[in-house]
Write an enzyme that holds these catalytic residues in place. Structure first.
Site, PDB file in Angstrom:
ATOM      1  N   ARG A 117       0.866  -1.180   0.000  1.00  0.00           N
ATOM      2  CA  ARG A 117       0.000   0.000   0.000  1.00  0.00           C
ATOM      3  C   ARG A 117       0.900   1.225   0.000  1.00  0.00           C
ATOM      4  O   ARG A 117       2.086   1.135   0.320  1.00  0.00           O
ATOM      5  CB  ARG A 117      -0.912   0.003   1.227  1.00  0.00           C
ATOM      6  CG  ARG A 117      -0.149   0.075   2.532  1.00  0.00           C
ATOM      7  CD  ARG A 117      -1.067  -0.017   3.720  1.00  0.00           C
ATOM      8  NE  ARG A 117      -0.291  -0.352   4.913  1.00  0.00           N
ATOM      9  CZ  ARG A 117      -0.795  -0.906   6.006  1.00  0.00           C
ATOM     10  NH1 ARG A 117      -2.071  -1.218   6.058  1.00  0.00           N
ATOM     11  NH2 ARG A 117      -0.036  -1.151   7.040  1.00  0.00           N
TER      12      ARG A 117
ATOM     13  N   HIS B 100       2.420  -0.454  16.994  1.00  0.00           N
ATOM     14  CA  HIS B 100       1.134   0.253  16.988  1.00  0.00           C
ATOM     15  C   HIS B 100       1.321   1.724  17.328  1.00  0.00           C
ATOM     16  O   HIS B 100       0.843   2.612  16.623  1.00  0.00           O
ATOM     17  CB  HIS B 100       0.185  -0.414  17.986  1.00  0.00           C
ATOM     18  CG  HIS B 100      -1.140   0.283  18.093  1.00  0.00           C
ATOM     19  ND1 HIS B 100      -1.396   1.257  19.030  1.00  0.00           N
ATOM     20  CD2 HIS B 100      -2.263   0.165  17.355  1.00  0.00           C
ATOM     21  CE1 HIS B 100      -2.633   1.700  18.869  1.00  0.00           C
ATOM     22  NE2 HIS B 100      -3.182   1.055  17.855  1.00  0.00           N
TER      23      HIS B 100
ATOM     24  N   SER C 131     -17.136  40.347   2.740  1.00  0.00           N
ATOM     25  CA  SER C 131     -16.382  39.263   3.350  1.00  0.00           C
ATOM     26  C   SER C 131     -17.387  38.396   4.102  1.00  0.00           C
ATOM     27  O   SER C 131     -18.118  38.883   4.960  1.00  0.00           O
ATOM     28  CB  SER C 131     -15.332  39.829   4.308  1.00  0.00           C
ATOM     29  OG  SER C 131     -14.680  38.764   4.959  1.00  0.00           O
TER      30      SER C 131
HETATM   31  P1  ADP Z   1      -3.277  -5.565   8.994  1.00  0.00           P
HETATM   32  O1  ADP Z   1      -4.269  -4.909   8.110  1.00  0.00           O
HETATM   33  O2  ADP Z   1      -3.470  -5.293  10.421  1.00  0.00           O
HETATM   34  O3  ADP Z   1      -1.891  -5.363   8.505  1.00  0.00           O
HETATM   35  P2  ADP Z   1      -3.240  -8.098   7.699  1.00  0.00           P
HETATM   36  O4  ADP Z   1      -4.494  -8.614   7.113  1.00  0.00           O
HETATM   37  O5  ADP Z   1      -2.292  -7.494   6.755  1.00  0.00           O
HETATM   38  O6  ADP Z   1      -3.573  -7.122   8.881  1.00  0.00           O
HETATM   39  O7  ADP Z   1      -2.594  -9.338   8.408  1.00  0.00           O
HETATM   40  C1  ADP Z   1      -1.825  -9.298   9.547  1.00  0.00           C
HETATM   41  C2  ADP Z   1      -0.594 -10.133   9.372  1.00  0.00           C
HETATM   42  O8  ADP Z   1      -0.901 -11.454   8.971  1.00  0.00           O
HETATM   43  C3  ADP Z   1       0.324  -9.562   8.333  1.00  0.00           C
HETATM   44  O9  ADP Z   1       1.605  -9.456   8.882  1.00  0.00           O
HETATM   45  C4  ADP Z   1       0.322 -10.540   7.220  1.00  0.00           C
HETATM   46  O10 ADP Z   1       1.597 -10.641   6.683  1.00  0.00           O
HETATM   47  C5  ADP Z   1      -0.104 -11.843   7.879  1.00  0.00           C
HETATM   48  N1  ADP Z   1      -0.909 -12.638   6.938  1.00  0.00           N
HETATM   49  C6  ADP Z   1      -2.096 -12.301   6.437  1.00  0.00           C
HETATM   50  N2  ADP Z   1      -2.510 -13.217   5.530  1.00  0.00           N
HETATM   51  C7  ADP Z   1      -1.564 -14.167   5.461  1.00  0.00           C
HETATM   52  C8  ADP Z   1      -1.408 -15.364   4.694  1.00  0.00           C
HETATM   53  N3  ADP Z   1      -2.317 -15.737   3.798  1.00  0.00           N
HETATM   54  N4  ADP Z   1      -0.304 -16.071   4.888  1.00  0.00           N
HETATM   55  C9  ADP Z   1       0.622 -15.673   5.791  1.00  0.00           C
HETATM   56  N5  ADP Z   1       0.542 -14.574   6.539  1.00  0.00           N
HETATM   57  C10 ADP Z   1      -0.537 -13.807   6.377  1.00  0.00           C
HETATM   58 MG    MG Z   2      -1.181  -5.781   6.889  1.00  0.00          MG
END
Ligand code: ADP
Ligand code: MG
Ligand code: MG
Length: 875
Positions: free
Chosen positions: A338, A456, A765
């Site tokens: 992102r 965080h 104004s």
């Molecule tokens: P956030 O929006 O809080 O970053 P994410 O959806 O990105 O949450 O997920 C949190 C963590 O879980 C991330 O570090 C991501 O890398 C891991 N994660 C999410 N999906 C997978 C997946 N399919 N396999 C391995 N790790 C995952």
């Molecule tokens: Mg994430």
């Protein structure tokens, strides 16, 4: 009728589909499209989320069917089966809003595991420890997010097991340990929910999707949306993605990285990783992650591949990227990209650098910076000399820049309470979590003992532009007893500390701060904004000091100089009061003659500060009783000061009280009854202008503004008074001076009869504070009691005193613009209400063709940039 599509596989989407797939989903689709290694999956759309709420929080059958069709395709694609006892498919369930909301929504990993498939996973991978580690993580996450069982209950079990088996780290736990933990976890679930932990993978999946939809409306998401102005109807998407595993041993791991430094903008990869770990381990502060460049030594091939991918993504998106990745047995997978959140300073440096690198042009660069984000750069820093004298007690990570000084508090509630009492508070925590968000909003700065640059606290503070020092390992925080210790010293609740978010330094005690400067890349970007914008930016300033600050920030004139603030100063208030209680013209003149030299000197100061820039001075506006004492003791003192008997004075004060002062004897109405007051003020303005003009040999542009006009005849009479008075002063001093006379448009009737009013006004104004107040018929001072509820019930999306109500108040403005121009084609138009500093309101002013907006000095750069945005958007 064709069936509506509620789900898109990653290979069906792209980055343009954000509003439907959410940011995360759209970017997972885009990365898939450009051939990067993304574990396959699908996205349940934001429309499905909205439908869920329309259907009274039920997932409809058609969506359920679509989920399982897509799941089936996923099974085919990666040749694993959901719930399989041989080689099970596991998925993550990830929320993804349209605008990224870090830490706000919860992700579930390893979904699809149960008592049987965990055995299958162990067999298929030949790694029993990994399988049970995944299962215990899954139970914990699922229980937290879906079943709403508090996390600490599980943490407690984990800690106990570690203690019993003398394991230092999570990774030291054996299969036996993990099995024990799982057993106890399930006992808790049984106890808390009176049901077994759900074993059916399909049930798990639907429950998880529902939980993500629900989390769209959890308290922290709502607070975050409120702070960041994200509409609640956007909804969240849900991503279901096949798992890859960073916790399969020493050749696996997980990490996050920014393509440039998000605190400074420096063009250098910035991030952290952790081997043999999963998901949030990196940011949760469980083990200390390593800086990303270390990956070069640990896994050189993967590092090289990652650097290439990062560069490719940055070029592809033409912006700094924030990337999440996992390494499974030496293979790299991308899990998220992102546009990286960054400080305002970083945003400017990245944008200006990218113009230099030929990646984007100036307009794109200008559009990259959110005007309100500049606020971060317009705040003070510590004074160097003072900083060198004070004792530095420790140092943490410079997680979010700025300078903060204040009293320490150890939880969010205490911070909020202190801030409400007017204290400057600093939040000190082991590590923050989403529950702390309100405390973070109220705090001057945040200090944490744990967590890295992507923790965080760091991420949220940067988003808010709040000073934060994170991961300050030397301090021992005792949240319970509200103290922290460092180096043998103890700091208790209420003690002062100072944080430097640029260096990570922490000081014991208070530190004075220094005004910010507009230089370097910041100045460069602002000069681009100035080339682009067509709106002029003025400032609301009542004193030479404010005027000078505003000029430093680029103000091109004063749009509103209020004269009443000058009346309150200690030396003059007796004369002001004498003027008010005067029983006849002679007495009033006597008092006004005392005030004249004061007023003149005020204006000399302001004209000097502004030089040849136009200065709009508003004649006296507030109801007179505001200047009078209102308790008996003060009346007594005044009666001695001005030699009027106590009883007479008391009567006069009573007499001046109004039922409805906002709608009472104020503004131009004062001059209809007591013309001498405005006469004195006009003389002071003109004398001052002539004096400065002669002294500095420059062209002074005074603009005299009459408040609260509702009827053209009011203005006609007052204008004659102004002209007569001003011309006499000019003649007497045999000078030549051009001045303008105009009016505020702040009474609805004035807007509706602006054609008549324009006969006597060279400029309008818009006083949108009063205009809002009178259009809605609620007073700004009382609206606080109910506006909160109006916002909750979504009658107002924003406080109309902060963001211009374009449909109502705005319509009156449009009418006035049109009618005013009909009478006087070249009439000068501006706005001086609070709205002049709000980007969205500025955009409206641009669209209806105002010449300038006027705002407080510190908002001038924000307004300059917002005006440039408007010019680009409305091309
Ligand atoms: P956030 O929006 O809080 O970053 P994410 O959806 O990105 O949450 O997920 C949190 C963590 O879980 C991330 O570090 C991501 O890398 C891991 N994660 C999410 N999906 C997978 C997946 N399919 N396999 C391995 N790790 C995952
Ligand atoms: Mg994430
Ligand atoms: Mg007003």
């Amino acid at each position: 009728m064709g069936m509506k599509k509620y789900i898109y596989a990653f290979h069906e989407g792209n980055k343009e589909m954000k509003s439907l797939l959410g940011g995360k989903g759209a970017n997972l689709a885009e990365m898939t499209k450009i051939g990067l290694p993304v574990p396959p999956g699908f996205t349940v759309t934001t429309e499905a989320c909205n439908k869920y709420y329309e259907d009274d929080k039920k997932i409809s059958q058609e969506i359920i069917d679509e989920v399982f069709n897509n799941l089936h395709e996923l099974e085919e694609k990666i040749q694993k089966k959901f719930g399989d006892i041989e080689n099970p498919l596991l998925v993550s369930v990830r929320s993804g809003a349209v605008i990224s909301m870090p830490g706000m929504m919860d992700t579930i990993l390893n979904l699809g595991l149960n008592d049987e498939s965990v055995v299958g996973l162990a067999k298929a991978t030949g790694n029993e420890r990994f399988a049970y580690d995944s299962y215990r993580r899954f139970i914990q996450m699922f229980s937290d997010v879906v079943l709403n069982i508090q996390k600490y209950k599980f943490d407690h079990i984990l800690e106990k097991e570690k203690e019993l088996s003398k394991a230092q780290l999570d990774t030291d736990l054996t299969v036996e340990n993990l099995k024990n933990i799982i057993k106890e976890y399930k006992t808790i679930v049984k106890k808390e929910t009176r049901k077994e932990f759900p074993q059916g993978p399909k049930d798990q999946l639907l429950m998880a999707i529902e939980a993500v939809f629900d989390s769209w409306n959890n308290a922290r998401a709502i607070v975050y949306r409120e702070i960041n102005d994200i509409p609640s109807h956007y909804g969240t998407a849900v991503n279901v993605q096949s798992m890859v595993f960073g916790n399969m041993g020493d050749t696996s791991g997980t990490g996050v990285a920014f393509t440039r430094n998000p605190a400074t903008g420096e063009k250098k990869m910035f991030g952290e990783f952790l081997m043999n770990a999963q998901g949030e381990d990196v940011v949760a502060g469980i083990r200390t992650p390593q800086p990303i460049r270390e990956l070069k030594n640990t896994m050189p091939k993967v590092y090289e591949q990652f650097v290439n991918v990062a560069n490719l993504l940055e070029t592809h998106y033409k912006d700094m990227q924030d990337i999440e990745f996992t390494i499974e047995k030496g293979r790299l997978y991308l899990l998220q990209t992102r546009n990286g959140k960054r400080t305002a300073a970083a945003a400017i440096n990245v944008a200006v650098d990218m113009v230099g690198e030929g990646i984007i042009d100036k307009e794109v660069a200008v559009m990259r910076i959110e005007p309100t984000q500049l606020d971060q750069l317009l705040h003070p820093t510590f004074e160097k000399e003072a900083m060198e004298k004070i004792e530095k007690i420790t140092q943490g990570l410079p997680a979010s820049p700025g300078a903060a000084t204040g009293k320490i508090y150890f939880n969010a509630n205490d911070v909020v309470k202190a801030a409400n009492e007017g204290e400057r508070a600093i939040l000190v925590r082991l590590e923050t979590s989403p529950e702390d968000i309100e405390g973070m909003v109220s705090a001057q700065g945040i200090l944490t003992a744990r967590g890295g640059m992507t923790s965080h606290a760091a991420v949220v503070a940067r988003g808010m532009g709040k000073c934060c020092v994170a991961g300050c390992g030397e301090i021992k925080v005792d949240e319970m007893n509200k103290v922290f210790k460092v180096d043998g010293k103890i700091f208790k609740e209420g003690d002062y500390i100072s944080l430097d978010g640029n260096t990570g330094n922490v000081y014991g005690g208070k530190l004075p701060t220094k005004e910010p400067e507009l230089s370097g890349n910041f100045a460069k970007l602002m000069s681009w904004a100035d080339e682009i914008r067509t709106l002029k930016i003025r400032t609301n300033a009542d004193t030479p000091r404010d005027a000078l600050t505003a000029v430093k920030f680029g103000a091109e004139g004063i749009g509103l100089c209020r004269t009443e603030h000058m009346f309150f100063e200690e030396e003059r208030i007796p004369a002001v009061r004498q003027m008010i209680v005067a029983q006849n013209v002679e007495e009033r003149m006597e008092a006004l003659n005392k005030l004249l030299p004061f007023q003149k000197n005020d204006f000399v100061g302001i004209f000097k500060a502004m030089g040849e820039k136009p200065v709009t001075v508003r004649l006296l506006d507030p109801p007179l009783h505001e200047f009078l004492p209102n308790n008996d003791d003060d009346i007594k003192i005044l009666s001695e000061q001005i030699k009027v008997s106590y009883s007479t004075l008391k009567e006069i004060v009573e007499d001046l009280k109004e039922f409805n002062p906002m709608l009472g004897h104020r503004g131009c109405r004062l001059a209809i009854t007591y013309p001498e007051i405005y006469e004195m003020q006009v003389r002071a303005i003109i004398m001052a202008a002539i004096e400065v003009k002669k002294e500095e040999n420059i062209h002074i542009q005074p603009e005299i503004m009459v408040p609260l006009i509702g009827h053209e005849k009011e203005l006609k009479i007052i204008k004659e008074l102004i002209v007569k008075t001003a011309d006499k002063v000019i003649e007497e001093s045999s000078a030549d001076l051009v001045y303008k006379i105009g009016t505020m448009i702040e009474v609805p009737r004035a807007a509706l009869t602006a054609d008549d009013i324009a006969k006597h006004a060279e400029f309008f104004s818009f006083g949108t504070n009063d205009l809002t107040q009178m259009t809605y018929a609620f007073s700004r001072d009382d609206a606080g009691r109910f506006i909160g509820e109006y916002r909750k019930k979504e009658i107002f999306e924003k406080d109309p005193f902060q963001r211009l109500d374009q449909n109502g108040v705005g319509k009156l403005m449009e009418i006035a613009v049109q009618l005013g121009r009909k009478t006087r084609t070249n009439i000068k138009l501006g706005i001086c209400g609070e709205h002049g500093g709000d980007p969205e309101s500025i955009d409206f002013c641009h669209r209806i063709g105002l010449e300038y907006v006027s705002c407080s000095p510190y908002r001038v750069p924000i307004a300059r940039l917002a005006a440039a945005h408007s010019a680009i958007k409305n091309k």
